[in-house]
Design a protein around this motif. Structure first.
Motif, PDB file in Angstrom:
ATOM      1  N   UNK A 216       0.831  -1.210   0.000  1.00  0.00           N
ATOM      2  CA  UNK A 216       0.000   0.000   0.000  1.00  0.00           C
ATOM      3  C   UNK A 216       0.865   1.260   0.000  1.00  0.00           C
ATOM      4  N   UNK A 217       1.905   1.259   0.826  1.00  0.00           N
ATOM      5  CA  UNK A 217       2.788   2.432   0.911  1.00  0.00           C
ATOM      6  C   UNK A 217       3.504   2.656  -0.422  1.00  0.00           C
ATOM      7  N   UNK A 218       3.936   1.563  -1.056  1.00  0.00           N
ATOM      8  CA  UNK A 218       4.624   1.682  -2.352  1.00  0.00           C
ATOM      9  C   UNK A 218       3.674   2.157  -3.449  1.00  0.00           C
ATOM     10  N   UNK A 219       2.493   1.543  -3.528  1.00  0.00           N
ATOM     11  CA  UNK A 219       1.532   1.880  -4.590  1.00  0.00           C
ATOM     12  C   UNK A 219       1.151   3.361  -4.522  1.00  0.00           C
ATOM     13  N   UNK A 220       1.000   3.881  -3.311  1.00  0.00           N
ATOM     14  CA  UNK A 220       0.546   5.266  -3.153  1.00  0.00           C
ATOM     15  C   UNK A 220       1.681   6.254  -2.881  1.00  0.00           C
ATOM     16  N   UNK A 221       2.935   5.736  -2.938  1.00  0.00           N
ATOM     17  CA  UNK A 221       4.122   6.586  -2.759  1.00  0.00           C
ATOM     18  C   UNK A 221       4.022   7.390  -1.466  1.00  0.00           C
ATOM     19  N   UNK A 222       3.462   6.755  -0.416  1.00  0.00           N
ATOM     20  CA  UNK A 222       3.053   7.499   0.783  1.00  0.00           C
ATOM     21  C   UNK A 222       4.187   8.223   1.503  1.00  0.00           C
ATOM     22  N   UNK A 223       5.349   7.560   1.631  1.00  0.00           N
ATOM     23  CA  UNK A 223       6.407   8.195   2.418  1.00  0.00           C
ATOM     24  C   UNK A 223       7.032   9.368   1.687  1.00  0.00           C
ATOM     25  N   UNK A 224       7.186   9.237   0.374  1.00  0.00           N
ATOM     26  CA  UNK A 224       7.757  10.378  -0.378  1.00  0.00           C
ATOM     27  C   UNK A 224       6.774  11.541  -0.425  1.00  0.00           C
ATOM     28  N   UNK A 225       5.501  11.224  -0.519  1.00  0.00           N
ATOM     29  CA  UNK A 225       4.469  12.275  -0.491  1.00  0.00           C
ATOM     30  C   UNK A 225       4.518  12.994   0.860  1.00  0.00           C
ATOM     31  N   UNK A 226       4.626  12.203   1.937  1.00  0.00           N
ATOM     32  CA  UNK A 226       4.663  12.790   3.282  1.00  0.00           C
ATOM     33  C   UNK A 226       5.902  13.671   3.472  1.00  0.00           C
ATOM     34  N   UNK A 227       7.011  13.201   2.928  1.00  0.00           N
ATOM     35  CA  UNK A 227       8.276  13.950   3.038  1.00  0.00           C
ATOM     36  C   UNK A 227       8.144  15.350   2.437  1.00  0.00           C
ATOM     37  N   UNK A 228       7.369  15.453   1.360  1.00  0.00           N
ATOM     38  CA  UNK A 228       7.150  16.773   0.736  1.00  0.00           C
ATOM     39  C   UNK A 228       6.038  17.538   1.445  1.00  0.00           C
ATOM     40  N   UNK A 229       5.062  16.804   1.987  1.00  0.00           N
ATOM     41  CA  UNK A 229       3.852  17.454   2.506  1.00  0.00           C
ATOM     42  C   UNK A 229       4.071  18.153   3.849  1.00  0.00           C
ATOM     43  N   UNK A 230       4.891  17.574   4.735  1.00  0.00           N
ATOM     44  CA  UNK A 230       5.042  18.185   6.074  1.00  0.00           C
ATOM     45  C   UNK A 230       5.689  19.568   5.973  1.00  0.00           C
ATOM     46  N   UNK A 231       6.819  19.728   5.260  1.00  0.00           N
ATOM     47  CA  UNK A 231       7.375  21.083   5.111  1.00  0.00           C
ATOM     48  C   UNK A 231       6.398  22.039   4.423  1.00  0.00           C
ATOM     49  N   UNK A 232       5.622  21.531   3.461  1.00  0.00           N
ATOM     50  CA  UNK A 232       4.636  22.385   2.770  1.00  0.00           C
ATOM     51  C   UNK A 232       3.565  22.855   3.753  1.00  0.00           C
ATOM     52  N   UNK A 233       3.165  21.973   4.673  1.00  0.00           N
ATOM     53  CA  UNK A 233       2.157  22.332   5.678  1.00  0.00           C
ATOM     54  C   UNK A 233       2.715  23.374   6.649  1.00  0.00           C
ATOM     55  N   UNK A 234       3.958  23.165   7.072  1.00  0.00           N
ATOM     56  CA  UNK A 234       4.612  24.110   7.994  1.00  0.00           C
ATOM     57  C   UNK A 234       4.721  25.489   7.326  1.00  0.00           C
ATOM     58  N   UNK A 235       5.031  25.489   6.042  1.00  0.00           N
ATOM     59  CA  UNK A 235       5.129  26.752   5.280  1.00  0.00           C
ATOM     60  C   UNK A 235       3.776  27.449   5.155  1.00  0.00           C
ATOM     61  N   UNK A 236       2.707  26.653   5.157  1.00  0.00           N
ATOM     62  CA  UNK A 236       1.381  27.207   4.854  1.00  0.00           C
ATOM     63  C   UNK A 236       0.750  27.936   6.029  1.00  0.00           C
ATOM     64  N   UNK A 237       1.201  27.663   7.264  1.00  0.00           N
ATOM     65  CA  UNK A 237       0.520  28.269   8.420  1.00  0.00           C
ATOM     66  C   UNK A 237       1.098  29.644   8.761  1.00  0.00           C
ATOM     67  N   UNK A 238       0.190  30.545   9.185  1.00  0.00           N
ATOM     68  CA  UNK A 238       0.605  31.857   9.665  1.00  0.00           C
ATOM     69  C   UNK A 238       0.944  31.804  11.149  1.00  0.00           C
ATOM     70  N   UNK A 239       1.325  32.929  11.721  1.00  0.00           N
ATOM     71  CA  UNK A 239       1.665  32.992  13.150  1.00  0.00           C
ATOM     72  C   UNK A 239       0.446  32.575  13.988  1.00  0.00           C
ATOM     73  N   UNK A 240       0.690  31.690  14.968  1.00  0.00           N
ATOM     74  CA  UNK A 240      -0.409  31.148  15.775  1.00  0.00           C
ATOM     75  C   UNK A 240      -1.041  29.920  15.140  1.00  0.00           C
ATOM     76  N   UNK A 241      -0.638  29.621  13.904  1.00  0.00           N
ATOM     77  CA  UNK A 241      -1.178  28.453  13.208  1.00  0.00           C
ATOM     78  C   UNK A 241      -0.539  27.158  13.688  1.00  0.00           C
ATOM     79  N   UNK A 242      -1.251  26.052  13.538  1.00  0.00           N
ATOM     80  CA  UNK A 242      -0.747  24.756  14.016  1.00  0.00           C
ATOM     81  C   UNK A 242      -0.828  23.668  12.936  1.00  0.00           C
TER      82      UNK A 242
END
Length: 330
Positions: A216-242
């Motif tokens: 399942x992880x391989x078919x959906x490329x889950x770990x590589x997607x997550x590796x890109x997604x967490x920094x993108x999420x951190x970048x997306x929040x403003x001050x006070x954001x979580x």
């Protein structure tokens, strides 16, 4: 409890972690991105308990979006569903004209709806086509089993499934696929029962669990997607954001822990007696280590047993965003 998997895991704790970012004094509305919408359980809890929040729900599965839209229809335009993979957060926000958001939530792993639909091939308890795609495009689990080089299959089972018997299993897969390609989960489950030694079968859960997880992880490329997604999420929040993340797999949790450690680290030399103004970390950890579900919740909902929950909050603006906004103003 037949309906247990439809209950979002640690929902009260998650809402408590999101509330300070979503119900702020002085705000007329706030925005959360639910990166793993699924059946919309977490989003429903947020919309019902955080009166200022609107939620953008992302899922790669069109069926999940359809069901969530029905479920969340009472909230009207406070909910927007988007078909995307969650590492596409920057594009989703740009399309909606949002420079930043107040919260981002990830509930990783496979959704209960996908486990419940036999034809998707995620569950090893029923014989079904070996699909395992969370969306509607890309190679299936059958393509991986029938087409990958043996060494790549061994690597996937070891890394993503933490399967100690990876080599024995792959030898058996290669022998069997030469006779006839794999198409259904039943034949794979049978093979796994034969390939895994009896003592190992008696401990460590269902013999198919680790192999199915790895595929399942391989078919959906889950770990590589997550590796890109967490920094993108951190970048997306403003001050006070979580950013709040629930992981069910040690590899995912390690990646989240590392990304959060990086985001909250001070880059000032160790020998400085104080942190100069403007050099403080831009984020702080909200959870101490990884939080886990209570014994009561695990008894009610066995899926909660492996969950690890982490959260960070932005305490300072991003330099590049400040410059960008200044450029716009001038």
């Amino acid at each position: 409890m037949a309906n247990a998997q439809h209950v979002p895991v640690m929902v009260d704790r998650i809402v408590a972690l999101l509330e300070p970012a979503l119900d702020r004094e002085g705000a007329d509305r706030t925005v959360m991105v639910d990166c793993t919408l699924g059946l919309g359980g977490h989003t429903e809890a947020v919309l019902s308990r955080c009166s200022l929040a609107r939620v953008i729900g992302i899922d790669r599965d069109p069926r999940a979006l359809e069901l969530s839209r029905e479920r969340l229809a009472p909230y009207g335009d406070r909910f927007t569903g988007v078909q995307a993979v969650y590492d596409e957060i920057p594009d989703v926000l740009a399309d909606l004209g949002l420079a930043e958001v107040d919260a981002v939530l990830f509930d990783l792993g496979v959704s209960s709806m996908q486990l419940d639909l036999p034809e998707r091939g995620f569950a090893y308890a029923v014989d079904a086509p070996l699909d395992m795609r969370m969306g509607d495009s890309g190679p299936t689990a059958a393509d991986v089993l029938n087409g990958y080089e043996p060494r790549d299959l061994v690597r996937i089972l070891k890394e993503y499934g933490e399967e100690r018997h990876a080599r024995r299993i792959v030898d058996a897969i290669v022998r069997e696929r030469a006779k006839q390609p794999f198409t259904s989960s039943g034949r794979l489950v049978e093979l796994l029962y034969d390939a895994i030694p009896a003592p190992a079968r008696r401990t460590g859960g269902h013999p198919a669990k680790r192999t199915f997880q790895a595929l399942r992880i391989e078919v959906n490329d889950e770990l590589r997607v997550l590796e890109r997604a967490i920094p993108a999420a951190v970048d997306a929040i403003g001050v006070g954001g979580r950013v709040v993340v629930e992981s069910y797999h040690s590899l995912e949790d390690r990646m989240v822990k590392r990304a959060f450690a990086e985001a909250t680290a001070s880059h000032v030399p160790d020998d400085l007696p104080f942190v100069p103004e403007g050099q403080e970390p831009a984020l702080r950890l909200v959870t101490r280590g990884a939080e886990q579900a209570s014994a009561e919740e695990i008894a009610e909902n066995p899926r909660a047993a492996s969950v690890r929950l982490r959260a960070v909050e932005r305490v300072r603006p991003q330099h590049h965003r400040q410059h960008h906004q200044r450029g716009v103003a001038s």
